[in-house]
Scaffold this active site. Structure first.
Site, PDB file in Angstrom:
ATOM      1  N   SER A  48       5.259  -1.439  -2.299  1.00 50.37           N
ATOM      2  CA  SER A  48       5.477  -2.873  -3.375  1.00 50.37           C
ATOM      3  C   SER A  48       4.276  -2.111  -4.382  1.00 50.37           C
ATOM      4  O   SER A  48       3.926  -3.122  -4.418  1.00 50.37           O
ATOM      5  CB  SER A  48       5.905  -3.967  -2.672  1.00 50.37           C
ATOM      6  OG  SER A  48       4.590  -4.444  -2.134  1.00 50.37           O
ATOM      7  N   ALA A  66      -0.297   4.379   4.836  1.00 52.93           N
ATOM      8  CA  ALA A  66      -1.305   4.026   4.805  1.00 52.93           C
ATOM      9  C   ALA A  66      -1.921   2.840   6.103  1.00 52.93           C
ATOM     10  O   ALA A  66      -2.819   2.257   6.398  1.00 52.93           O
ATOM     11  CB  ALA A  66      -1.565   2.462   3.252  1.00 52.93           C
ATOM     12  N   GLY A  67      -0.330   2.534   6.683  1.00 53.19           N
ATOM     13  CA  GLY A  67      -0.852   1.688   7.440  1.00 53.19           C
ATOM     14  C   GLY A  67      -0.060  -0.289   7.808  1.00 53.19           C
ATOM     15  O   GLY A  67      -0.311  -0.927   8.589  1.00 53.19           O
ATOM     16  N   LYS A  68       1.289  -0.236   6.621  1.00 53.36           N
ATOM     17  CA  LYS A  68       1.314  -1.242   6.981  1.00 53.36           C
ATOM     18  C   LYS A  68       2.093  -1.770   7.852  1.00 53.36           C
ATOM     19  O   LYS A  68       2.387  -2.846   8.658  1.00 53.36           O
ATOM     20  CB  LYS A  68       2.005  -1.593   5.446  1.00 53.36           C
ATOM     21  CG  LYS A  68       1.870  -1.338   4.150  1.00 53.36           C
ATOM     22  CD  LYS A  68       2.346  -1.443   2.560  1.00 53.36           C
ATOM     23  CE  LYS A  68       3.817  -0.299   3.104  1.00 53.36           C
ATOM     24  NZ  LYS A  68       3.391   1.405   3.544  1.00 53.36           N
ATOM     25  N   THR A  69       3.237  -1.269   8.659  1.00 49.45           N
ATOM     26  CA  THR A  69       3.739  -1.285   9.560  1.00 49.45           C
ATOM     27  C   THR A  69       3.071  -1.198  10.724  1.00 49.45           C
ATOM     28  O   THR A  69       2.709  -2.053  11.688  1.00 49.45           O
ATOM     29  CB  THR A  69       4.692  -0.015   9.821  1.00 49.45           C
ATOM     30  OG1 THR A  69       5.836  -0.381   8.252  1.00 49.45           O
ATOM     31  CG2 THR A  69       5.605  -0.063  10.682  1.00 49.45           C
ATOM     32  N   GLY A 127       0.408  -0.797   0.094  1.00 50.42           N
ATOM     33  CA  GLY A 127      -0.118   0.445   0.030  1.00 50.42           C
ATOM     34  C   GLY A 127       0.873   1.094   0.012  1.00 50.42           C
ATOM     35  O   GLY A 127       2.021   1.538   0.124  1.00 50.42           O
ATOM     36  N   LEU A 128       0.261   1.747  -0.313  1.00 49.09           N
ATOM     37  CA  LEU A 128       0.727   3.675  -0.474  1.00 49.09           C
ATOM     38  C   LEU A 128       1.818   3.506   1.342  1.00 49.09           C
ATOM     39  O   LEU A 128       1.255   3.472   1.677  1.00 49.09           O
ATOM     40  CB  LEU A 128      -0.064   4.762  -0.514  1.00 49.09           C
ATOM     41  CG  LEU A 128      -0.688   5.051  -1.832  1.00 49.09           C
ATOM     42  CD1 LEU A 128      -1.785   6.065  -1.793  1.00 49.09           C
ATOM     43  CD2 LEU A 128       0.492   5.011  -3.016  1.00 49.09           C
ATOM     44  N   SER A 129       2.402   4.555   1.489  1.00 56.38           N
ATOM     45  CA  SER A 129       3.190   5.806   2.778  1.00 56.38           C
ATOM     46  C   SER A 129       1.925   5.733   3.762  1.00 56.38           C
ATOM     47  O   SER A 129       0.953   6.770   2.744  1.00 56.38           O
ATOM     48  CB  SER A 129       4.444   5.860   1.773  1.00 56.38           C
ATOM     49  OG  SER A 129       4.786   5.928   3.230  1.00 56.38           O
TER      50      SER A 129
END
Ligand SMILES: Nc1ncnc2c1ncn2[C@@H]1O[C@H](COP(=O)(O)OP(=O)(O)OP(=O)(O)O)[C@@H](O)[C@H]1O
Ligand SMILES: [Mg+2]
Length: 180
Positions: A91, A21-24, A17-19
């Protein structure tokens, strides 16, 4: 009843997902919960990988693909040894994500979906501002493309859900598919 370490299946939870977006954030929370359940896990996150394994790489398409290729190799080895691998990387390119899927066991794509406007408003690292000022080039969403997953195993609407709600979706998926 949860699986113990002896009969744990390896998997690769792949957050894209975008920077901002909450991935981390969601990845860390999932990691914490699974760790409490006693699973063997490893965490691979963009910020750390970019300072170590991929320190020499930039953000051209070629370098981004190379970054994902290296990470895939690590995730492949870990998941093959029945470890749950939690990966969080922008990614942005579909083709290389699909390569990661093919090359690893039990690849679970998690689309962290939040509109660019929301991500840009969060901007905890100040990177969007820098990108808008032209101080960072090849910034995903601003000056570089993001190719959304078409059929992710899990979609999180991180603009509408809380971190806890998003986390619960993932735990539910892992339970329903007998990973935990
Ligand atoms: N529902 C939500 N899910 C995830 N993050 C949320 C949510 N609501 C608000 N946030 C906030 O949004 C920010 C997301 O930042 P985070 O570092 O997790 O994003 P990221 O996708 O890893 O970005 P980057 O690619 O820049 O590393 C955090 O400050 C988090 O607290
Ligand atoms: Mg992150």
């Amino acid at each position: 009843m949860y699986k113990n370490q002896a009969n744990q299946k390896g998997f690769v939870l792949w957050f894209t997902g975008l920077s901002q977006a909450g991935k981390t954030s969601v990845g860390n929370r999932v990691h914490q919960i699974l760790k409490e359940k006693g699973l063997k896990l490893e965490r691979l996150d963009g910020d750390i990988v970019r300072q170590s394994l991929s320190k020499d790489l930039g953000f051209s398409k070629k370098d981004r693909d190379e970054n994902i290729r290296r990470i895939t190799m690590v995730a492949r080895l870990l998941s093959k040894n029945n470890i749950g691998v939690i990966c969080s990387f922008i990614s942005p390119y579909r083709k290389i994500r699909d390569m990661a899927r093919r090359e690893t066991n039990n690849f679970i794509e998690v689309f962290c979906n939040a509109p660019l406007g929301i991500c840009e408003k969060r901007d905890k690292k100040g990177l969007y501002q820098k990108a808008r000022r032209g101080e960072i080039l090849n910034f995903t969403g601003v000056s570089d493309p993001y190719e959304s997953p078409q059929t992710p195993e899990i979609e999180l609407r991180t603009d509408q859900e809380s971190i806890e709600e998003s986390t619960n979706k993932i735990i539910k998926y892992l339970e329903e598919n007998s990973f935990i």
